[in-house]
Design a protein around this motif. Structure first.
Motif, mmCIF file in Angstrom:
data_model
loop_
_atom_site.group_PDB
_atom_site.id
_atom_site.type_symbol
_atom_site.label_atom_id
_atom_site.label_comp_id
_atom_site.label_asym_id
_atom_site.label_seq_id
_atom_site.Cartn_x
_atom_site.Cartn_y
_atom_site.Cartn_z
ATOM 1 N N TYR A 56 11.754 -7.262 -7.884
ATOM 2 C CA TYR A 56 12.010 -5.999 -8.578
ATOM 3 C C TYR A 56 10.677 -5.318 -8.858
ATOM 4 N N ARG A 57 10.473 -4.164 -8.230
ATOM 5 C CA ARG A 57 9.248 -3.376 -8.377
ATOM 6 C C ARG A 57 8.023 -4.262 -8.151
ATOM 7 N N ALA A 58 8.013 -4.940 -7.005
ATOM 8 C CA ALA A 58 6.978 -5.921 -6.688
ATOM 9 C C ALA A 58 5.606 -5.275 -6.525
ATOM 10 N N GLU A 59 4.578 -6.098 -6.637
ATOM 11 C CA GLU A 59 3.213 -5.625 -6.454
ATOM 12 C C GLU A 59 2.945 -5.329 -4.981
ATOM 13 N N ALA A 60 2.142 -4.306 -4.731
ATOM 14 C CA ALA A 60 1.878 -3.882 -3.347
ATOM 15 C C ALA A 60 0.864 -4.765 -2.643
ATOM 16 N N ILE A 61 -0.073 -5.358 -3.380
ATOM 17 C CA ILE A 61 -1.214 -6.001 -2.743
ATOM 18 C C ILE A 61 -0.821 -7.253 -1.971
ATOM 19 N N ASP A 62 0.178 -7.998 -2.467
ATOM 20 C CA ASP A 62 0.549 -9.240 -1.781
ATOM 21 C C ASP A 62 1.836 -9.123 -0.977
ATOM 22 N N LEU A 63 2.564 -8.020 -1.146
ATOM 23 C CA LEU A 63 3.857 -7.879 -0.475
ATOM 24 C C LEU A 63 3.754 -7.880 1.054
ATOM 25 N N PRO A 64 2.830 -7.127 1.685
ATOM 26 C CA PRO A 64 2.825 -7.079 3.146
ATOM 27 C C PRO A 64 2.598 -8.435 3.818
ATOM 28 N N ALA A 65 1.659 -9.243 3.304
ATOM 29 C CA ALA A 65 1.406 -10.553 3.922
ATOM 30 C C ALA A 65 2.635 -11.439 3.807
ATOM 31 N N ALA A 103 -0.583 -23.901 -9.025
ATOM 32 C CA ALA A 103 0.322 -23.136 -8.169
ATOM 33 C C ALA A 103 -0.288 -21.759 -7.976
ATOM 34 N N TYR A 104 -1.023 -21.587 -6.897
ATOM 35 C CA TYR A 104 -1.700 -20.324 -6.643
ATOM 36 C C TYR A 104 -2.001 -20.232 -5.148
ATOM 37 N N ALA A 105 -2.380 -19.049 -4.689
ATOM 38 C CA ALA A 105 -2.577 -18.833 -3.256
ATOM 39 C C ALA A 105 -3.610 -17.742 -3.032
ATOM 40 N N VAL A 106 -4.093 -17.699 -1.800
ATOM 41 C CA VAL A 106 -4.951 -16.617 -1.318
ATOM 42 C C VAL A 106 -4.164 -15.869 -0.252
ATOM 43 N N GLY A 107 -4.113 -14.556 -0.359
ATOM 44 C CA GLY A 107 -3.362 -13.768 0.607
ATOM 45 C C GLY A 107 -4.199 -12.670 1.227
ATOM 46 N N ILE A 108 -4.072 -12.499 2.534
ATOM 47 C CA ILE A 108 -4.776 -11.447 3.262
ATOM 48 C C ILE A 108 -3.801 -10.833 4.263
ATOM 49 N N ALA A 109 -3.760 -9.513 4.320
ATOM 50 C CA ALA A 109 -2.931 -8.819 5.304
ATOM 51 C C ALA A 109 -3.747 -7.718 5.958
ATOM 52 N N LEU A 110 -3.446 -7.451 7.203
ATOM 53 C CA LEU A 110 -4.011 -6.307 7.910
ATOM 54 C C LEU A 110 -2.875 -5.355 8.233
ATOM 55 N N CYS A 111 -3.024 -4.099 7.793
ATOM 56 C CA CYS A 111 -2.013 -3.078 8.053
ATOM 57 C C CYS A 111 -2.585 -1.993 8.953
ATOM 58 N N VAL A 112 -1.760 -1.505 9.840
ATOM 59 C CA VAL A 112 -2.081 -0.312 10.619
ATOM 60 C C VAL A 112 -1.168 0.777 10.083
ATOM 61 N N GLY A 113 -1.753 1.759 9.429
ATOM 62 C CA GLY A 113 -0.949 2.686 8.664
ATOM 63 C C GLY A 113 -0.319 1.925 7.510
ATOM 64 N N GLU A 114 1.001 2.006 7.368
ATOM 65 C CA GLU A 114 1.704 1.270 6.323
ATOM 66 C C GLU A 114 2.258 -0.061 6.823
#
Length: 299
Positions: free
Chosen positions: A231-240, A122-133
């Protein structure tokens, strides 16, 4: 032309109503990199590989994290040298000298490292592109099933079976099926986390703690679960993940019901959320309110 995923979860035919040219190259590269990294992870899942403690809270980093990260970061740097990259293990990777695009790629090369180490697929690869925040593109790939889900801001979320629309109806009379996540910095005996989980467990059919938040976001966007509480989630995977859910028509609110503004920057206390169908949010927020103190302790 912008594309969605075909029946095997890979880049395929144009999505319904998909406009031409919007982030098409970025999406193509991100999907390709995520799937290539996923194939690597899947092929090495049963191998012997190096594992080391990441911190004193039980989190780990493996050789597979680093191999997948190197692959994804390399593909992004090759194709978009002017963009900044922020990756789970490598940290910030500066853009080429003189480049100022205002764009940042977020890379979680192996979301669910602790699962992999104990042999849980049970695992995944995540990638997001942000413009600003603000995230404008999100890609979540499940190497185990070889399925990929993507979202573009304002243009919908898509997966192997077409457009994602979230849960189809109200939670069952037995209670909602929820997922839970908390950030790595949250102590095991954190009183807020414990109170929230106790309240959710008391009135929910199930509360899933997958150790891979991107899988939970994909499940919510697909409609497999009714809600997701963090609760206080990690930033790296949250946007995607959050973009995938939002583009599938789900609503995301802070724990007090206000607007959710969690992003890459700022304290993790800004990244606590409740996500679900807009019509279910009052009910989900009521469950959360039973366990949420009126004043949170200082982190």
């Amino acid at each position: 032309m912008d594309t969605t995923a075909d029946d095997d979860g890979r880049a395929g035919s144009p999505g319904p109503g998909g406009p031409a040219g919007s982030l098409a190259a970025e999406r193509r590269v991100a999907v390709g990199a995520a799937q290539e990294a996923g194939a690597l992870l899947r092929s090495r899942f049963h191998d012997d590989y190096g594992v080391r403690a990441k911190d004193d809270r039980g989190d780990v980093v493996t050789e597979l994290d680093l191999l997948a990260e190197r692959l994804v970061v390399g593909r992004l740097r090759e194709n978009f040298p002017g963009d900044r990259i922020l990756s789970e293990e490598a940290g910030p990777v500066p853009a080429a000298p003189g480049a100022r695009t205002g764009r940042t790629w977020l890379v979680d090369p192996l979301d669910g490292s602790n699962n992999v180490v104990i042999g849980l697929p049970a695992y995944a690869v995540g990638i997001a592109l942000c413009v600003g925040e603000a995230p404008v593109l999100g890609v979540v790939h499940d190497p185990v099933t070889d399925r990929t889900w993507t979202a573009s801001a304002g243009r919908g979320a898509y997966g192997p079976r077409g457009r994602l629309t979230g849960p189809a109806g109200r939670p069952s009379a037995a209670g909602p099926l929820l997922a839970w996540t908390q950030g790595h910095a949250v102590a095991r005996r954190d009183p807020v986390a414990r109170a929230l989980k106790d309240a959710l467990e008391a009135r929910s059919r199930r509360v899933l703690q997958l150790w891979a938040p991107l899988l939970a976001w994909a499940m919510l966007a697909r409609g497999d679960i009714d809600g997701f509480v963090g609760y206080r989630a990690e930033a790296i995977d949250l946007p995607a993940g959050a973009l995938l859910a939002a583009e599938a028509g789900l609503a995301i609110r802070s724990l007090d019901g206000g607007a959710f503004h969690g992003g890459v920057g700022g304290p993790d206390t800004d990244r606590s959320f409740v996500a679900g169908r807009p019509e279910d949010l009052p009910y989900l927020l009521e469950l959360v309110a039973e366990g949420r103190p009126t004043t949170a302790p200082t982190p």
